[in-house]
Design an enzyme around this catalytic site. Structure first.
Site, short mmCIF file in Angstrom:
data_model
loop_
_atom_site.label_atom_id
_atom_site.label_comp_id
_atom_site.label_asym_id
_atom_site.label_seq_id
_atom_site.Cartn_x
_atom_site.Cartn_y
_atom_site.Cartn_z
N LYS A 46 0.88 -0.99 0.04
CA LYS A 46 0.30 0.13 -0.01
C LYS A 46 0.72 1.02 -0.15
O LYS A 46 0.18 2.42 -0.18
CB LYS A 46 -1.07 -0.14 1.22
CG LYS A 46 -1.76 -1.46 1.48
CD LYS A 46 -2.40 -1.33 3.01
CE LYS A 46 -2.91 -2.36 3.15
NZ LYS A 46 -1.94 -3.30 4.34
N GLY A 47 2.44 1.10 0.27
CA GLY A 47 3.14 2.26 0.45
C GLY A 47 3.15 3.28 -0.65
O GLY A 47 3.49 4.28 -0.45
N ASP A 106 14.94 -0.38 -0.52
CA ASP A 106 15.98 -0.51 0.79
C ASP A 106 17.06 -1.54 0.27
O ASP A 106 18.17 -1.29 -0.23
CB ASP A 106 15.08 -0.91 1.93
CG ASP A 106 15.80 -1.00 3.23
OD1 ASP A 106 16.85 -0.23 3.24
OD2 ASP A 106 15.68 -1.87 4.09
N PHE A 155 14.90 4.55 10.28
CA PHE A 155 13.66 3.95 9.91
C PHE A 155 12.47 5.16 9.75
O PHE A 155 12.65 5.89 10.65
CB PHE A 155 12.97 3.02 10.93
CG PHE A 155 11.66 2.38 10.35
CD1 PHE A 155 11.64 1.24 9.85
CD2 PHE A 155 10.35 2.74 10.64
CE1 PHE A 155 10.63 0.55 9.08
CE2 PHE A 155 9.22 2.18 10.37
CZ PHE A 155 9.47 0.99 9.45
N VAL A 156 11.95 5.27 8.60
CA VAL A 156 11.20 6.75 8.24
C VAL A 156 9.57 5.98 8.21
O VAL A 156 9.30 4.94 7.81
CB VAL A 156 11.61 7.12 6.91
CG1 VAL A 156 12.98 7.71 7.37
CG2 VAL A 156 11.58 6.24 5.83
N ASP A 162 4.79 3.14 6.49
CA ASP A 162 4.12 2.70 7.60
C ASP A 162 5.09 2.00 8.86
O ASP A 162 6.27 1.69 8.46
CB ASP A 162 3.12 1.71 7.58
CG ASP A 162 3.68 0.42 7.17
OD1 ASP A 162 4.30 0.08 6.15
OD2 ASP A 162 3.40 -0.50 7.95
P1 IMP Z 1 13.78 -3.87 0.42
O1 IMP Z 1 12.96 -5.31 -0.32
O2 IMP Z 1 14.31 -4.14 1.29
O3 IMP Z 1 14.07 -2.75 -0.78
O4 IMP Z 1 12.27 -3.40 1.26
C1 IMP Z 1 11.41 -2.48 0.55
C2 IMP Z 1 10.03 -2.69 1.35
O5 IMP Z 1 10.50 -2.61 3.06
C3 IMP Z 1 9.26 -1.16 1.61
O6 IMP Z 1 8.51 -1.28 0.16
C4 IMP Z 1 9.06 -0.76 2.59
O7 IMP Z 1 7.44 -1.46 2.65
C5 IMP Z 1 9.65 -1.76 3.64
N1 IMP Z 1 10.63 -0.44 4.31
C6 IMP Z 1 11.81 -0.53 4.00
N2 IMP Z 1 12.41 0.56 4.76
C7 IMP Z 1 11.68 1.14 5.34
C8 IMP Z 1 11.22 2.12 6.36
O8 IMP Z 1 12.20 2.82 6.63
N3 IMP Z 1 9.95 2.56 6.70
C9 IMP Z 1 8.92 1.90 6.12
N4 IMP Z 1 8.79 0.90 5.57
C10 IMP Z 1 10.25 0.42 5.14
MG MG Z 2 5.83 -1.50 4.53
#
Ligand code: IMP
Ligand code: MG
Length: 179
Positions: A46-47, A106, A155-156, A162
């Site tokens: 949903k982000g 991330d 963390f943001v 969320d």
């Molecule tokens: P990745 O697969 O590690 O790149 O993670 C991406 C997903 O992790 C994002 O779409 C977010 O849902 C979640 N995420 C990563 N860092 C944060 C943060 O700082 N705040 C909130 N959600 C995060």
């Molecule tokens: Mg999330």
């Protein structure tokens, strides 16, 4: 009208005005890059919903939108996340110019999985646009063509992001106090 910041917010990283301004700039870059074509924006639920709608309104070429949802799980608590599609797109992307719209890249696992999955469906082109990029935590390399902001390793929340499903509706992006 000013609103109180909710408890748990440590500091604001990007204000609503800074975000709107940067989205306008990135939307202009996108419009220039795809000028003369139409674009399909794919939002990851949903982000990315808040970012996608703000971005779409500033893009100057025709856009279609579609959404998918993913769920992440770890086989072991320490293992990197694995990702699967929980809700697929409504329509085909074959032959289309597709922009995958993310709230944050991330580690890169989610983005890489989605790029691989979507690439297999024969789009004319496929690129990523993210609101936030945290390159310091990248584990797998993914090409990020458009991004609004690079962020530090904290963390943001806000503007779609969320913490336990809360804070998505904040108009700004803030560092969360996690203790
Ligand atoms: P990745 O697969 O590690 O790149 O993670 C991406 C997903 O992790 C994002 O779409 C977010 O849902 C979640 N995420 C990563 N860092 C944060 C943060 O700082 N705040 C909130 N959600 C995060
Ligand atoms: Mg999330």
């Amino acid at each position: 009208m000013s609103r109180m910041e909710p408890p748990g917010i440590e500091r604001i990283l990007f204000t609503e005005q800074q975000i709107q301004q940067r989205i306008r700039e990135v939307a202009h870059e996108i419009s220039e890059r795809y000028r003369g074509r139409s674009l399909k924006l794919i939002g990851v639920l949903k982000g990315a919903v808040f970012f996608l709608t703000a971005l779409a309104r500033e893009i100057e070429i025709p856009v279609e939108i579609d959404f998918l949802a993913i769920s992440s799980f770890s086989p072991r608590p320490s293992a990197p996340g694995m990702v699967r599609i929980a809700k697929d797109l409504d329509e085909s992307i074959e032959g289309q110019d597709v922009l995958l719209v993310e709230d944050i890249v991330d580690t890169g696992f989610t983005a890489r999985f989605l790029l691989q999955t979507l690439a297999g469906r024969g789009p004319n082109s496929l690129a990523i646009c993210t609101l936030l990029d945290r390159t310091s935590r990248r584990i797998v390399q993914v090409p990020v063509e458009f991004r609004c902001f690079e962020i530090p390793d904290r963390f943001v929340v806000g503007f779609g992001l969320d913490y336990k499903q809360l804070y998505r509706n904040l108009g700004y992006v803030a560092v969360m106090k996690l203790d």
